[in-house]
Scaffold this active site. Structure first.
Site, PDB file in Angstrom:
ATOM      1  N   LYS A 252       0.857  -1.200   0.000  1.00 35.58           N
ATOM      2  CA  LYS A 252       0.000   0.000   0.000  1.00 35.58           C
ATOM      3  C   LYS A 252       0.885   1.239   0.000  1.00 35.58           C
ATOM      4  O   LYS A 252       1.922   1.269   0.679  1.00 35.58           O
ATOM      5  CB  LYS A 252      -0.899  -0.042   1.238  1.00 35.58           C
ATOM      6  CG  LYS A 252      -1.971   1.036   1.276  1.00 35.58           C
ATOM      7  CD  LYS A 252      -2.867   0.844   2.499  1.00 35.58           C
ATOM      8  CE  LYS A 252      -4.002   1.859   2.556  1.00 35.58           C
ATOM      9  NZ  LYS A 252      -4.883   1.653   3.724  1.00 35.58           N
TER      10      LYS A 252
ATOM     11  N   SER B 292      -9.906  -1.067   7.041  1.00 36.21           N
ATOM     12  CA  SER B 292      -9.397  -0.900   5.683  1.00 36.21           C
ATOM     13  C   SER B 292      -8.693  -2.085   5.063  1.00 36.21           C
ATOM     14  O   SER B 292      -8.331  -2.023   3.891  1.00 36.21           O
ATOM     15  CB  SER B 292      -8.449   0.294   5.632  1.00 36.21           C
ATOM     16  OG  SER B 292      -9.193   1.470   5.553  1.00 36.21           O
TER      17      SER B 292
ATOM     18  N   SER C 265      -9.824   1.342   2.843  1.00 40.52           N
ATOM     19  CA  SER C 265      -9.010   2.192   2.009  1.00 40.52           C
ATOM     20  C   SER C 265      -7.906   1.446   1.273  1.00 40.52           C
ATOM     21  O   SER C 265      -7.305   1.994   0.349  1.00 40.52           O
ATOM     22  CB  SER C 265      -8.373   3.296   2.859  1.00 40.52           C
ATOM     23  OG  SER C 265      -7.491   2.731   3.813  1.00 40.52           O
TER      24      SER C 265
END
Ligand code: GLN
Length: 465
Positions: free
Chosen positions: A56, A155, A131
């Site tokens: 990420k 997330s 997310s």
């Protein structure tokens, strides 16, 4: 086959699918091939040797971009490795790219990314969740077996659920946060996506454990998560908080999770009733604490030290304001304003201090429940993946996506999302297991047994062969 050929294949798949899915913000061909050559040469066998991993874009990877999905960091390259990255490197893993995400990890659909949304590989007109949607999709679309994401309120688990893969949020402090860009420091955790629970277990064993560079990382022994992962689960007690299966939950999801409770029973697990009376305050408490901490953490992006600086300012204060006005997106600004408000002297007691008290009650609920069971089962998300644009204009509807996940972050306990079925429209459904502090081994064992006995037997429409 050399690792170079292997990694080259992965990079090709990533590039081919990225045109459709936008799960990567950068595909790091040069970096990855150099690593593969190095590993081909050194001949040393390590746990994750040659395993391609997607990261990420809020986890610092030296020399590579770390944008947090924000314009304000669009040109920022990390100066150092997060501890998790150092440990992955030492185990022989190969970072192949940085993944798309909601801006500063604020969102549940990936639509707040400054670089465009990620598409769900099961149906590209739908969101992948957020997310950490880019990392979830990199795994779900078959480009990589494992990826790192981050969690503040769900997330990793929520996008795992919406994309039909496994997603683990470990106990707070289990994995060092050093090098994870801060959103809400008392809630943040690095999490792991895997095509299976076993994949996630292999990565957790490598990156977990005390780190001198993060004072909140815990000095708790790290077991070998793979050794007991296939153990029989007979006699394990699974708690069902019935009151959370009511209002706001899609019928299809309720049915699917009810069926998985029976499935667990058929594997010999014992089902018990538990209560989490304060869970209903989770969303309210989370959006006070998370925004408060975010308003403070994000003060550092002022155009002086990192990334983007607005042009044409006539004085320092004007430069701060223009930089933040132009650099941050709408959702990030909303959170900074909310957080500043709840921390302001006139409202501190009414909101922030009250929220901290309720947070303690949420944690106590879990402590009590875990005297009666080894894990708690709930849905991961109240609905399957929704259409792009469907909820983006309604922040409150968006926030409700996290009703089942936020309380684990508030309490600090671990949780895992496991695929458990498909909706009538063939979108994946996930079940969530929440465990006691440091019981990732139990969660991974339950998850892995479930995945082995009740596999999804379906693949997304967009999948790398
Ligand atoms: N969706 C939640 C939020 O928008 C959780 C985000 C996260 O876990 N990083 O804050």
């Amino acid at each position: 086959m050399s690792l170079r050929t292997d990694i080259e294949n992965t990079l090709n798949k990533a590039e081919k699918l990225n045109g459709v899915l936008t799960s990567f913000l950068s595909i790091e061909r040069e970096h990855a091939l150099a690593r593969a050559d190095e590993l081909d040469e050194n001949g040393i066998e390590t746990n994750l040797k040659g395993v391609a991993i997607a990261i990420k874009d809020n986890i610092c990877t030296k020399g590579l971009q770390t944008t947090c999905g924000s314009k304000i960091l669009h040109n920022y390259k990390a100066q150092y490795n997060a501890t998790a990255i150092d440990r992955l490197n030492a185990a022989g893993a190969v970072v192949v790219g940085k993944t798309n995400m909601d801006e500063f990890a604020m969102g549940s659909s990936n639509e707040t990314s400054a670089f465009g949304p990620v598409k769900n590989p099961w149906d590209t007109s739908r969101v992948p969740g957020g997310s950490s949607g880019g990392s979830a999709v990199a795994v779900a679309s078959g480009v990589v077996r494992v990826a790192l994401g981050s969690e503040t309120g769900g997330s990793v688990r929520q996008p795992a659920s919406l994309c039909g893969i496994t997603g683990l949020k470990p106990t707070y402090g289990r994995i060092s946060r050093y090098g994870l860009v801060a959103f809400a420091s008392s809630l943040d955790a690095i999490g792991i996506f895997g095509q299976t629970a076993k994949d996630a277990a292999g990565v957790l064993g490598v990156i977990a454990g005390r780190d001198e560079r993060d004072a909140t990382s815990a000095d708790v022994p790290v077991p070998d998560y793979l050794s007991g992962i296939d153990n029989d689960i007979r006699g394990k007690r699974i708690g069902v908080p019935r009151s959370l299966f009511g209002e706001g939950l899609d019928n299809e999801i309720r049915d699917s999770v009810e069926r998985s409770i029976e499935n667990f029973q058929s594997l010999g697990a014992e089902i018990v009733d538990v209560e989490l009376p304060h869970a209903k305050y989770g969303i309210a408490v989370y959006y006070i604490i998370a925004t408060a901490e975010a308003s403070s953490n994000l003060a550092r992006y002022d155009g002086v030290r990192y990334g983007f600086r607005a042009e044409g300012a006539n004085a320092l204060r004007d430069m701060y304001m223009k930089t933040r006005e132009q650099g941050f997106g709408e959702e990030v600004k909303r959170r900074i304003m909310l957080g500043t408000y709840v921390l302001s002297s006139g409202y501190y007691d009414a909101y922030y201090s009250k929220a901290q008290k309720v947070r303690a009650l949420v944690k106590q609920d879990y402590e009590k429940a875990f005297t009666k069971c080894d894990a708690i089962i709930t849905p991961t998300s109240p609905s399957v993946a929704f259409k792009l644009g469907e909820k983006s204009s309604d922040p409150l509807a968006m926030y409700l996506n996290d009703v089942y996940t936020v309380s684990a972050n508030l309490a600090g306990v671990p949780g895992i999302s496991v695929p458990c079925g498909l909706s009538a429209e063939e979108m994946p459904i996930g079940l969530q297991l929440i465990g006691n502090f440091w019981s990732e081994d139990t969660l991974l064992n339950l998850a892995s047994r479930y995945e082995t006995e009740f596999p999804l037997n379906a693949r997304p429409k967009v999948f790398a062969e």
